[in-house]
Design an enzyme around this catalytic site. Structure first.
Site, PDB file in Angstrom:
ATOM      1  CE1 TYR A  50      51.029  63.473  51.579  1.00 28.67           C
ATOM      2  CE2 TYR A  50      49.010  64.355  50.669  1.00 28.67           C
ATOM      3  CZ  TYR A  50      49.855  64.161  51.741  1.00 28.67           C
ATOM      4  OH  TYR A  50      49.504  64.659  52.973  1.00 28.67           O
ATOM      5  CG  HIS A 107      53.922  68.196  53.687  1.00 26.97           C
ATOM      6  ND1 HIS A 107      53.647  67.423  52.597  1.00 26.97           N
ATOM      7  CD2 HIS A 107      53.323  67.567  54.724  1.00 26.97           C
ATOM      8  CE1 HIS A 107      52.907  66.387  52.957  1.00 26.97           C
ATOM      9  NE2 HIS A 107      52.704  66.456  54.252  1.00 26.97           N
ATOM     10  CD  GLN A 162      46.756  68.860  56.120  1.00 27.23           C
ATOM     11  OE1 GLN A 162      47.363  67.840  55.844  1.00 27.23           O
ATOM     12  NE2 GLN A 162      46.079  69.531  55.209  1.00 27.23           N
ATOM     13  CG  LEU A 200      38.334  58.983  60.785  1.00 24.01           C
ATOM     14  CD1 LEU A 200      37.833  58.276  59.524  1.00 24.01           C
ATOM     15  CD2 LEU A 200      37.158  59.304  61.702  1.00 24.01           C
ATOM     16  CB  THR A 250      41.593  59.716  52.530  1.00 27.19           C
ATOM     17  OG1 THR A 250      41.538  59.492  51.128  1.00 27.19           O
ATOM     18  CG2 THR A 250      42.323  58.554  53.189  1.00 27.19           C
ATOM     19  CB  SER A 252      39.349  52.978  49.164  1.00 28.42           C
ATOM     20  OG  SER A 252      38.988  52.167  50.271  1.00 28.42           O
TER      21      SER A 252
HETATM   22  N1  LIG Z   1      50.078  67.184  56.613  1.00 32.87           N
HETATM   23  C1  LIG Z   1      50.514  65.973  56.877  1.00 32.87           C
HETATM   24  O1  LIG Z   1      51.683  65.758  57.260  1.00 32.87           O
HETATM   25  C2  LIG Z   1      49.590  64.799  56.701  1.00 32.87           C
HETATM   26  C3  LIG Z   1      49.892  63.562  57.297  1.00 32.87           C
HETATM   27  C4  LIG Z   1      48.976  62.512  57.139  1.00 32.87           C
HETATM   28  C5  LIG Z   1      47.810  62.724  56.407  1.00 32.87           C
HETATM   29  N2  LIG Z   1      47.578  63.939  55.822  1.00 32.87           N
HETATM   30  C6  LIG Z   1      46.380  64.158  54.964  1.00 32.87           C
HETATM   31  O2  LIG Z   1      45.236  63.680  55.610  1.00 32.87           O
HETATM   32  C7  LIG Z   1      44.596  62.709  54.765  1.00 32.87           C
HETATM   33  C8  LIG Z   1      43.831  61.728  55.604  1.00 32.87           C
HETATM   34  O3  LIG Z   1      44.737  61.105  56.486  1.00 32.87           O
HETATM   35  P1  LIG Z   1      44.386  59.810  57.275  1.00 32.87           P
HETATM   36  O4  LIG Z   1      44.358  58.651  56.324  1.00 32.87           O
HETATM   37  O5  LIG Z   1      45.293  59.723  58.410  1.00 32.87           O
HETATM   38  O6  LIG Z   1      42.890  60.135  57.764  1.00 32.87           O
HETATM   39  P2  LIG Z   1      41.948  59.349  58.744  1.00 32.87           P
HETATM   40  O7  LIG Z   1      40.643  60.052  58.608  1.00 32.87           O
HETATM   41  O8  LIG Z   1      42.516  59.206  60.112  1.00 32.87           O
HETATM   42  O9  LIG Z   1      41.868  57.898  58.164  1.00 32.87           O
HETATM   43  C9  LIG Z   1      41.318  57.609  56.907  1.00 32.87           C
HETATM   44  C10 LIG Z   1      41.458  56.124  56.711  1.00 32.87           C
HETATM   45  O10 LIG Z   1      40.628  55.531  57.674  1.00 32.87           O
HETATM   46  C11 LIG Z   1      40.078  54.343  57.144  1.00 32.87           C
HETATM   47  N3  LIG Z   1      38.852  54.138  57.879  1.00 32.87           N
HETATM   48  C12 LIG Z   1      37.831  55.000  58.026  1.00 32.87           C
HETATM   49  N4  LIG Z   1      36.877  54.467  58.823  1.00 32.87           N
HETATM   50  C13 LIG Z   1      37.340  53.252  59.170  1.00 32.87           C
HETATM   51  C14 LIG Z   1      36.808  52.218  59.966  1.00 32.87           C
HETATM   52  N5  LIG Z   1      35.624  52.329  60.568  1.00 32.87           N
HETATM   53  N6  LIG Z   1      37.549  51.101  60.111  1.00 32.87           N
HETATM   54  C15 LIG Z   1      38.746  50.973  59.502  1.00 32.87           C
HETATM   55  N7  LIG Z   1      39.291  51.917  58.719  1.00 32.87           N
HETATM   56  C16 LIG Z   1      38.598  53.047  58.570  1.00 32.87           C
HETATM   57  C17 LIG Z   1      39.860  54.670  55.691  1.00 32.87           C
HETATM   58  O11 LIG Z   1      39.933  53.458  54.977  1.00 32.87           O
HETATM   59  P3  LIG Z   1      38.836  53.040  53.866  1.00 32.87           P
HETATM   60  O12 LIG Z   1      39.445  53.342  52.542  1.00 32.87           O
HETATM   61  O13 LIG Z   1      38.680  51.576  54.101  1.00 32.87           O
HETATM   62  O14 LIG Z   1      37.575  53.811  54.128  1.00 32.87           O
HETATM   63  C18 LIG Z   1      41.035  55.610  55.375  1.00 32.87           C
HETATM   64  O15 LIG Z   1      42.124  54.903  54.810  1.00 32.87           O
HETATM   65  C19 LIG Z   1      45.727  62.141  53.951  1.00 32.87           C
HETATM   66  O16 LIG Z   1      45.303  61.457  52.807  1.00 32.87           O
HETATM   67  C20 LIG Z   1      46.503  63.407  53.638  1.00 32.87           C
HETATM   68  O17 LIG Z   1      45.873  64.123  52.601  1.00 32.87           O
HETATM   69  C21 LIG Z   1      48.428  64.972  55.981  1.00 32.87           C
END
Ligand SMILES: NC(=O)c1ccc[n+]([C@@H]2O[C@H](COP(=O)([O-])OP(=O)(O)OC[C@H]3O[C@@H](n4cnc5c(N)ncnc54)[C@H](OP(=O)(O)O)[C@@H]3O)[C@@H](O)[C@H]2O)c1
Length: 296
Positions: A50, A107, A162, A200, A250, A252
């Site tokens: 990241y 990872h 993960q 999500l 995550t 913002s």
């Molecule tokens: N191990 C891996 O390969 C891997 C891969 C991907 C991710 N990850 C980890 O998992 C973390 C979270 O991943 P993710 O972003 O995929 O998680 P997520 O929980 O699926 O999505 C989070 C995102 O959803 C948005 N969101 C939440 N509620 C919403 C709604 N009602 N309408 C529209 N947008 C909404 C948020 O934006 P707002 O800022 O607007 O709230 C945020 O950007 C990453 O940051 C990372 O640390 C790991």
């Protein structure tokens, strides 16, 4: 006392991890991570890939939170820049401003597998745990086959995998449940906790799918039962918790972090609601990350 899951090595992991990839990938995450800590998040999910570990370190320092209150994860890059897994972790520790991480993950298995180094990497991870540079060690984006490779000679069983479950093969959200359920069952049998990411996805990456009406009905019931509005995101989060998974998400927005943290206090989903999410989820396969790992 906030919910924690017990890992197979005796450590406890807070159920909600604040992600610093996706939305913050390659960006300064200082303000967001500081806000998350100040809102009550205990668990931070970072990764070398990241390219923002220094900013997590800055946020920890600015928040003033004691080190032992926080649970910090980082992940080994697919192609580590240092000459050993341990050296690459030492660089991460310097950037994060800590002496140890609570959890260190491989990872992705792809590069190590291609280079025939997967078992060697795991062996180095085991040494890192012995030396206390990481309290727990685990993997990410591993399929059953990848886990079987390291389990052949492992002295330490990975504490977590993960992954994303619903809609994807290993990613955990309803639209990966068709393929994710096999890895979920395998990990459960081996005592490996699943951390879900992308959980999500059904509400903003893949809207209009068959899970939407199930989420709407459950959120209406839970809103009435709790006397407060309950969002579809909270229903998905509740599903993940009740399946025994850590939720890595995550935002913002402080309001969404508060909403996520409040999920544990909601009444449980019924067995029928859980079954409906999974039955409808498997009808629609949607993968958004790590397509190369799964040859999609
Ligand atoms: N191990 C891996 O390969 C891997 C891969 C991907 C991710 N990850 C980890 O998992 C973390 C979270 O991943 P993710 O972003 O995929 O998680 P997520 O929980 O699926 O999505 C989070 C995102 O959803 C948005 N969101 C939440 N509620 C919403 C709604 N009602 N309408 C529209 N947008 C909404 C948020 O934006 P707002 O800022 O607007 O709230 C945020 O950007 C990453 O940051 C990372 O640390 C790991």
């Amino acid at each position: 006392m906030s919910l924690k899951f017990l890992l197979n090595d005796g450590a406890h992991i807070p159920w909600l991890g604040f992600g610093t990839g996706t939305a913050f990938y390659g960006k300064d995450a200082t303000a967001a991570v500081r806000a998350a800590i100040e809102t009550g998040v205990l668990h931070l999910d970072g990764a070398q890939a990241y390219r923002n570990e220094e900013t997590i370190g800055q946020a920890i320092s600015l928040s003033g939170a004691p080190r032992d209150r926080l649970y910090i994860t980082t992940k080994l890059a697919e192609s580590p820049s240092e000459n050993s897994v341990k050296n690459t972790l030492k660089s991460s520790l310097k950037k994060l401003g800590v002496d140890y991480v609570d959890l260190f993950l491989i990872h992705s298995p792809v590069t190590a597998l291609k280079e025939g180094k997967l078992k060697q990497w795991w062996n180095e991870m085991e040494e890192i745990k012995t030396e206390g540079l990481a309290k727990s060690i685990g993997v990410s984006n591993f399929t059953v086959e990848h886990l079987q490779v390291i389990l052949e000679d492992a002295k330490v069983v990975p504490a977590v995998n993960q992954a994303r479950v619903l809609f994807q093969k290993t990613f955990v959200h309803p639209y990966t449940w068709d393929t994710a359920s096999s890895i979920y069952d395998f990990c459960k049998e081996k005592g490996i906790l699943i951390e879900s990411y992308g959980g999500l996805s059904p509400i903003f990456r893949a809207t209009g799918g068959p899970v939407d009406p199930v989420l709407a009905i459950a959120s209406e019931r839970l809103s009435k039962a709790s006397g407060n509005p309950v969002s579809s995101g909270q229903v998905l989060t509740k599903w993940l918790i009740q399946k025994g998974m850590v939720v890595v998400t995550t935002s913002s927005k402080v309001s969404r972090i508060q909403e996520a943290l409040a999920t544990t206090a909601l009444p449980d989903l019924t067995t029928d609601e859980i079954t409906a999410i999974e039955t409808e989820g498997v009808k629609w396969h949607r993968r958004f990350f790590m397509k190369h790992v799964f040859n999609e």
